[in-house]
Design a protein around this motif. Structure first.
Motif, PDB file in Angstrom:
ATOM      1  N   ASP A 211       0.901  -1.472  -0.353  1.00 54.97           N
ATOM      2  CA  ASP A 211       0.429  -0.653  -0.108  1.00 54.97           C
ATOM      3  C   ASP A 211       0.949   1.134  -0.013  1.00 54.97           C
ATOM      4  O   ASP A 211       0.542   2.498   0.820  1.00 54.97           O
ATOM      5  N   HIS A 213       1.890   4.482  -0.454  1.00 59.07           N
ATOM      6  CA  HIS A 213       1.493   5.977  -1.451  1.00 59.07           C
ATOM      7  C   HIS A 213       3.046   6.901  -1.290  1.00 59.07           C
ATOM      8  O   HIS A 213       3.431   7.207  -0.237  1.00 59.07           O
ATOM      9  N   SER A 263      -3.718   1.431   3.504  1.00 58.08           N
ATOM     10  CA  SER A 263      -3.857   1.892   2.237  1.00 58.08           C
ATOM     11  C   SER A 263      -3.318   3.557   3.044  1.00 58.08           C
ATOM     12  O   SER A 263      -4.381   4.452   2.654  1.00 58.08           O
ATOM     13  N   ARG A 382     -12.236   3.457  -6.750  1.00 61.24           N
ATOM     14  CA  ARG A 382     -10.527   3.738  -7.771  1.00 61.24           C
ATOM     15  C   ARG A 382     -10.639   5.411  -7.873  1.00 61.24           C
ATOM     16  O   ARG A 382     -10.443   5.778  -9.092  1.00 61.24           O
ATOM     17  N   ALA A 444      -7.895   0.611 -13.724  1.00 61.68           N
ATOM     18  CA  ALA A 444      -6.812   1.196 -12.915  1.00 61.68           C
ATOM     19  C   ALA A 444      -7.626   3.185 -13.428  1.00 61.68           C
ATOM     20  O   ALA A 444      -7.592   3.277 -14.444  1.00 61.68           O
ATOM     21  N   SER A 446      -5.954   7.574 -12.872  1.00 61.87           N
ATOM     22  CA  SER A 446      -5.068   8.917 -12.170  1.00 61.87           C
ATOM     23  C   SER A 446      -5.249  10.000 -13.027  1.00 61.87           C
ATOM     24  O   SER A 446      -5.419  10.253 -14.647  1.00 61.87           O
ATOM     25  N   THR A 495      -2.535  -3.555 -17.698  1.00 64.98           N
ATOM     26  CA  THR A 495      -1.597  -3.280 -16.215  1.00 64.98           C
ATOM     27  C   THR A 495      -2.607  -2.799 -14.843  1.00 64.98           C
ATOM     28  O   THR A 495      -3.488  -2.410 -14.786  1.00 64.98           O
ATOM     29  N   PHE A 497      -1.928  -1.396 -12.606  1.00 64.48           N
ATOM     30  CA  PHE A 497      -1.076  -0.045 -12.005  1.00 64.48           C
ATOM     31  C   PHE A 497      -1.203   1.513 -13.061  1.00 64.48           C
ATOM     32  O   PHE A 497      -0.621   1.640 -14.289  1.00 64.48           O
ATOM     33  N   SER A 499      -0.240   5.508 -12.687  1.00 63.49           N
ATOM     34  CA  SER A 499      -0.275   7.056 -12.122  1.00 63.49           C
ATOM     35  C   SER A 499       0.024   7.899 -12.527  1.00 63.49           C
ATOM     36  O   SER A 499       1.546   7.700 -13.782  1.00 63.49           O
ATOM     37  N   GLY A 531       1.934   0.394 -14.175  1.00 65.23           N
ATOM     38  CA  GLY A 531       3.208  -0.989 -13.582  1.00 65.23           C
ATOM     39  C   GLY A 531       2.744  -2.305 -14.682  1.00 65.23           C
ATOM     40  O   GLY A 531       1.772  -2.209 -15.158  1.00 65.23           O
ATOM     41  N   GLN A 533       2.778  -6.769 -14.736  1.00 66.22           N
ATOM     42  CA  GLN A 533       1.791  -7.547 -14.019  1.00 66.22           C
ATOM     43  C   GLN A 533       2.481  -8.497 -13.879  1.00 66.22           C
ATOM     44  O   GLN A 533       2.921  -9.230 -14.669  1.00 66.22           O
TER      45      GLN A 533
END
Length: 595
Positions: A211, A213, A263, A382, A444, A446, A495, A497, A499, A531, A533
């Motif tokens: 988790d 951040h 988290s 999310r 996911a 962002s 993916t 993730f 960000s 990210g 996998q």
């Protein structure tokens, strides 16, 4: 250091001959090796085959010149010592003659002669220094590891700095963190570099960090919050100081003493050293908790008493700082329809809170809850937030259909809403925008501000197995959000993730004047990370410039680290220490702090 060699009646400095000869030799050798010399320096260097012999020859010639230079310096030093007494007496005599000069013309002529003598002496010292610097720099470019005696004898390239860490002692050049090269030539990287985040010594249980951040703070500081599975899932925060040499990490500080912290997220309050931290106490069905912290002058962090603001939590809370030590929390809210009734009403919930970080020597106060409101009717997950101004931000989220039969018009899986702070109230002023009304399974996501009231919304479409990016813009007059570019596919394949971050900051209190000037002259950057996998998968980065209209342009791809089976844990060869790792990458021109 001057020799009477004719040059249209003027003497030619010996350092000029050094430079001409060495540059000819360097250009010949480096040209064979594949290096270009053009307008201010070496552009790249690859030594191979017979070119290494030529490089050794140039290094030997440079050593010969350096030996000659040292002999000349030693000779001059002996002469200077021998002439010190006589020179001092002559100087006093000249000064006396100047004082007794009968005319202004005679006095001015004597003063000019004295000044020319001093300039000649200084020029000699400068010439010796420049030749020594050129020789040391050329040797460093050829791969010499010994370094130079001092910084005056070496010229580092762009994005490099001096360091005294060499194999044979002395000073050498080193590329700044986020650049690759030998210190003479430093280029932006083409891949990420894995850096240690946490060290645990012998006898200590290994850290199992999950988790994670990352937050940016003032003073070039980065904060990483995480949950340590090996320590009863307690929450921790670790501060890192960004510099040209890389990140310097402190020790983990405990966030939650009496409960697990799932988290955990952190933001810095506006205009103070205060921090806000939010987490939930269980993976599912836990309380949402908010607490205030403060960074002290000694680099430590003190946290005040926690306060629960909601319950039945199973999703990560998002935090964003607002003026006057206030924060907004965005979360998935579950409310029972009646006491002892298992049927729940679900919303996208928001909370406005005020924090009291206090002063050095005292503990921060209990957070004050100012009011709740809903930004979505139906289950949400999310959640991602990004500031457009100090009092305006956007909230991206996935929303289930508010209708029990799912009959609402279009999918709300890629939704975004605008929030504004009006006085002491948090208001969602416009109808949410859905970017993919015909697609479900948007996972996911962002959001990141791009300036000019624009922001990027990056998300992964699970059904299509692609990652997309759209740019939206706020109309200040109508308070409406509209899509101005995309959505366009930026990556194919699954993916887990996503960000994104940009150098466009709405909080100038976290940037120095030099950083702001740098960004103004070179333009802003926008970075997206996806990210990988599974074991052996590699993350992927995308770095873009940002136009004045707030649009990403001139993008290039960057390859990330490959993930081992346990992506955050690695054993050392001694099997004594264990480390937790994160991807550490510095974006060129990003303000030092997450430069």
């Amino acid at each position: 250091m001057w020799e009477p060699i004719s040059n249209r009646g003027r003497p030619v400095p010996l350092r000029t001959l050094f430079f001409i000869l060495l540059q000819v030799l360097a250009s010949q050798s480096l040209g064979i090796a594949g290096t270009k010399v053009k307008h201010g320096g070496l552009k790249h260097k690859t030594l191979h085959g017979s070119s290494s012999l030529r490089a050794n020859y140039v290094s030997d010639v440079a050593n010969g010149f350096n030996a000659l230079l040292q002999q000349l310096q030693a000779r001059d030093a002996l002469r200077d010592r021998a002439d010190t007494a006589e020179g001092g007496e002559q100087l006093r005599l000249v000064e006396k003659v100047i004082q007794t000069a009968k005319s202004r013309q005679d006095k001015a002529a004597l003063e000019d002669a004295l000044e020319m003598e001093e300039e000649s002496r200084m020029e000699k010292e400068n010439a010796q220094g420049e030749v020594a610097s050129f020789v040391s720099t050329l040797k460093a470019a050829m791969g010499y590891q010994g370094g130079a005696a001092s910084c005056r004898e070496l010229v580092c390239g762009g994005h490099a700095f001096y360091t005294n860490r060499t194999l044979m002692g002395g000073v050498s050049c080193r590329c700044e963190a986020g650049y690759e090269g030998d210190g003479i030539v430093c280029n932006p990287p083409t891949s990420f570099t894995e850096r240690p985040l946490i060290y645990t010594g012998a006898g200590a249980s290994p850290v199992q960090a999950v988790d994670l951040h990352v937050s940016t703070l003032r003073d070039n500081t980065v904060a990483v919050t995480f949950r340590d599975v090996a320590r009863n899932s307690q929450g921790f925060v670790i501060l890192g100081q960004a510099s040209a040499g890389g990140m310097r990490w402190g020790k983990p500080v405990l966030i939650s003493e009496s409960s697990p912290a799932y988290s955990p997220v952190l933001v810095e309050l506006m205009g103070s050293e205060g921090l806000a931290v939010a987490f939930r106490t269980k993976n599912r069905g836990g309380e949402g908790v908010l607490l205030c912290g403060r960074r002290d002058l000694d680099g430590g962090i003190k946290f005040g008493p926690p306060r629960a603001f909601t319950r039945l939590q199973a999703q990560q809370t998002s935090l964003i700082a607002l003026p006057d030590s206030r924060v907004a929390l965005l979360f998935a809210e579950h409310l029972p329809r009646a006491p002892e009734n298992e049927t729940m009403d679900m919303y996208g919930g928001s909370l406005l809170a005020r924090l009291s970080p206090g002063v050095t020597g005292s503990l921060p106060g209990v957070p004050q809850l100012l009011g709740k409101t809903h930004f979505a009717h139906g289950a949400v997950s999310r959640i991602s937030v990004a500031a457009l101004s100090p009092k305006q931000f956007v909230v991206a989220y996935r929303q289930a259909s508010p209708d029990a039969d799912g009959s609402s018009a279009g999918s709300l899986d890629a939704s975004v809403s605008l929030a504004e702070l009006w006085g002491s109230e948090l208001v969602f002023t416009t109808k949410a925008v859905s970017l993919e009304p015909d697609q479900s399974q948007i996972w996911a996501r962002s959001v990141a501000g791009l300036g000019n009231n624009a922001f990027a919304y990056t998300y992964h479409s699970g059904t299509e197995k692609v990652t997309k990016q759209a740019v939206l813009q706020l109309d200040p007059g109508t308070h409406q959000l509209s899509v101005i570019e995309g959505p366009t596919v930026i990556s194919s394949g699954f993916t887990p993730f996503v960000s994104s971050v940009s150098t466009v900051a709405q909080r100038e209190d976290q940037q120095t004047s030099s950083q702001l000037a740098l960004l103004q002259s070179h333009g802003h950057r926008f970075f997206t990370f996806l990210g990988g996998q599974g074991s052996g998968a590699r993350g992927q980065g995308r770095l873009c410039t940002v136009s004045q209209d707030g649009l990403p342009t001139v993008c290039r791809e960057l390859l990330g680290c490959s993930y081992p089976e346990a992506p955050l844990l690695k054993k050392t060869k001694s099997n004594i220490e264990k480390k937790a790792y994160i991807d550490n990458y510095r974006i060129p021109l990003l303000p030092s702090g997450v430069r």
